[in-house]
Design an enzyme around this catalytic site. Sequence first.
Site, PDB file in Angstrom:
ATOM      1  CB  SER A 675     -12.604   4.728   8.335  1.00 27.48           C
ATOM      2  OG  SER A 675     -11.689   4.861   9.390  1.00 27.48           O
ATOM      3  CG  ASP A 748      -6.781  -0.940   7.850  1.00 26.49           C
ATOM      4  OD1 ASP A 748      -6.084   0.043   8.163  1.00 26.49           O
ATOM      5  OD2 ASP A 748      -8.018  -0.891   7.778  1.00 26.49           O
ATOM      6  CG  HIS A 782      -7.820   2.947   6.637  1.00 23.33           C
ATOM      7  ND1 HIS A 782      -8.554   2.069   7.411  1.00 23.33           N
ATOM      8  CD2 HIS A 782      -8.443   4.156   6.768  1.00 23.33           C
ATOM      9  CE1 HIS A 782      -9.555   2.710   7.983  1.00 23.33           C
ATOM     10  NE2 HIS A 782      -9.512   3.968   7.612  1.00 23.33           N
TER      11      HIS A 782
END
Length: 811
Positions: A675, A748, A782
């Site tokens: 991330s 995601d 994610h």
Amino acid sequence: MSLLRRYALFLVFSLVPYSLLAQTAYKLPPPDIAAVVDSPTIPSAIRSPSGDALLLVEIKPNPSVSLLAEPIARLAGERINTAINAAQRRVEISGMTIQPVSGKAAAIRIAVPPNSRLGNPLWSPDGSKIAFTRDAANSVELWVAEAKSGKATQIQGIHPMDIFEEPFVWMSDNKRLLVKAVPAGRGSAPTISPIPTGPIIEESVNKMAQVRTYQDLLKNADDERLFEYYSTVQLTVVETASGKAIPLGSPGIYTSADFSPDENFLLVTKLMKPFSYRVTWSEFAHNIEIWDKAGKLVKTLASLPIADQTPRQGVPMGVRNATWQALQPSTLLWVEALDGGDPMKKADARDRMKSLSSPFTAEAKTLFDVKHRFIGFGWTATPNVVVYSEYDRDRRWRTSYLKDLTKSDSARVLFDLSINDSYNDPGNPVYEVRANGDRVFAQDGDWMYLTGAGATPQGDRPFLDKFNLKTREKQRLFRASESRYEAFLGFAGKPGKRIITRAESKTEYPNFVNVELGAAGNLATENGVKRENITNFTDPAPSLASLKKELIKYKRADGVPLSGTLYLPPSYKVGDRLPLILWAYPLEYSDAATAGQVRSAPNRYTQRSRSYSTIYLALQGYAVLQDATMPIVGSPETANDTFLEQITAASKAAIDYLDSLGIADRKRVGVAGHSYGAFMTANLLAHTDLFAAGMACSGAYNRSLTPFGFQGERRSYWEATDIYTKLSPFAAAHKIKKPILLVHGADDDNPGTFPIQSERLYQAISGNGGTVRFVKLPYEAHGYSARESVQHVMAELLEWADKHIKNAKTN
């Protein structure tokens, strides 16, 4: 093949690089890493309200990818499993056991059908029962288990819906549940034609809708119909013994429903049309309503519009944080913004606290004004006495106050500190749930209890304190020793005498322990007190525990203290220089003092992650600096102006230090992150020559696609265009000449990290002659959860590291 068909295929293959279209079989990493990924995890523990037992919940964090592949609808920010009308399942609960905290008592297995997929376990307030869900083929079932026997019974005809918050709550008699149920006889889902009825049109006229880049939004009228169908519930009171169901009100899209303490009224939040295509359901228009216990509307407290014009990093106008006041029959409390919800607007007070009591016919009372932004209540065991907290955005500062709501005098400050000051964090209140369901601070007279991580320069040492609400005197009752990690879970029985901890060390696998507190004034540690193991788990994959592990501390060139946890192979010998993997995630701080605090737990047992982990690479001959601190220090408004300089300096400091110790081969260093850590990784490869290669998972690389802020950035793209451009690895793709591995979940769900971020960075680097590999994981969000995905990611990380870091050309 028709001419049109051939032309369509030509367009597809000419515009998309072939490597993006290639699909291969899932890989496995070496056996030692594969065994770690496949090993079971320690059950999660949910303490019973009286503290006499733990509910041990067996979670399978990495189920088959077939679970993720079950059909879903992406609607209004939610992913809904359409087969069972529930939130998408990404992990599995396979079983539950009631474990008495006295080691002499036998554990009780909750009896459910074989191969059940369970969820949402909830103790009744008196601890006599546990309600939970079970996924059937075409629905979600409601079950209730008896705590004494483990016998579980399905409540026939009731199908809870868990898309919004909890699907049910216990009522005060411990015999009934308030359930958000799928309406009986609602019919089939709307039939959606693949043929559109017209174009999709959005229009904005003089609106400042500076919203985040949300995913899974409603897109058209068909989506609206599906969202309404799957999210509509019937609020129902269910008698668990007889199965009798009493509907309250009419079906609607109710996101929350809470009975007042006396259970004569119900506070309900109901979504209203028109829906929005710009924000998720949590910001849709909604009514906050008060019903009587039969489901009849008493008062609409507020009708709030779509919150798509909320100021950036602000709050919506109108009623906010509405809640029942604890220990009062039926009094509501809420706050309303005084500054237009705008954190940039100057104001003497930002929020106003109001209240309204039954029968809800009078005007709301103003209780007090809150100087900064209100962030929450804590309920003491004394009626009308509360602890509330506010947040000063300009200073990143939190202040907590003790307030008697019946008095007009000013509140007394209990705690006042930076949100980043981990060393002085007082901890969080310990709550108790009373037999009637009241949830308040566990107290001994004026003394409450606080528990926290206990950050120190040597690492976390969790604690339990007593704190006097009147004098602010503090007494430490328990603290983990210097050689162990032991965290407070709750009291074993009534507060004050015995506690339940999760105890572990570098060499001891975690277990739950019943610990006797020391006599008054004598701190309880692992020595000199009676300790009784509640569980006796053993490590199913002990190879990770053989890694050498050490907290290291060093300094950035500007003097900011840094730290990280260093993992070395079991066979490491002093003087061996190893290839190094640096894993990090940048965080923002206002000052160097808090930025330099240690926030790690080096005494924890090294065990498997619930997803992938670069720590596993230490089993294959790498040194791994995990969670290397990467602070971005500066004013909250402008800290990112020096983002690149600060991550470069922190990376160089880590490499220099491990080089000076003779551990790292500075020519064979890789950087990795997830991330925002992936964003950091790509920037470091673009702007420094410190690393041989990088591995970036689920990142955002083009900041023009997150134009109204990202992470801690408060300015918009148009207010700081040069910064957004400077910090976008996509804009510097021509400079990324060191090999980079990009991994992204195909689905995601995180705002800002759309898969297109990795797709476009791959194309940009490839188009500029760089070395790049892109792995897109089917059905993953994610974070990665499927067993096949996690195993594959570990194989990719190791292969990339071996090729481009361990065996990198050093000339």
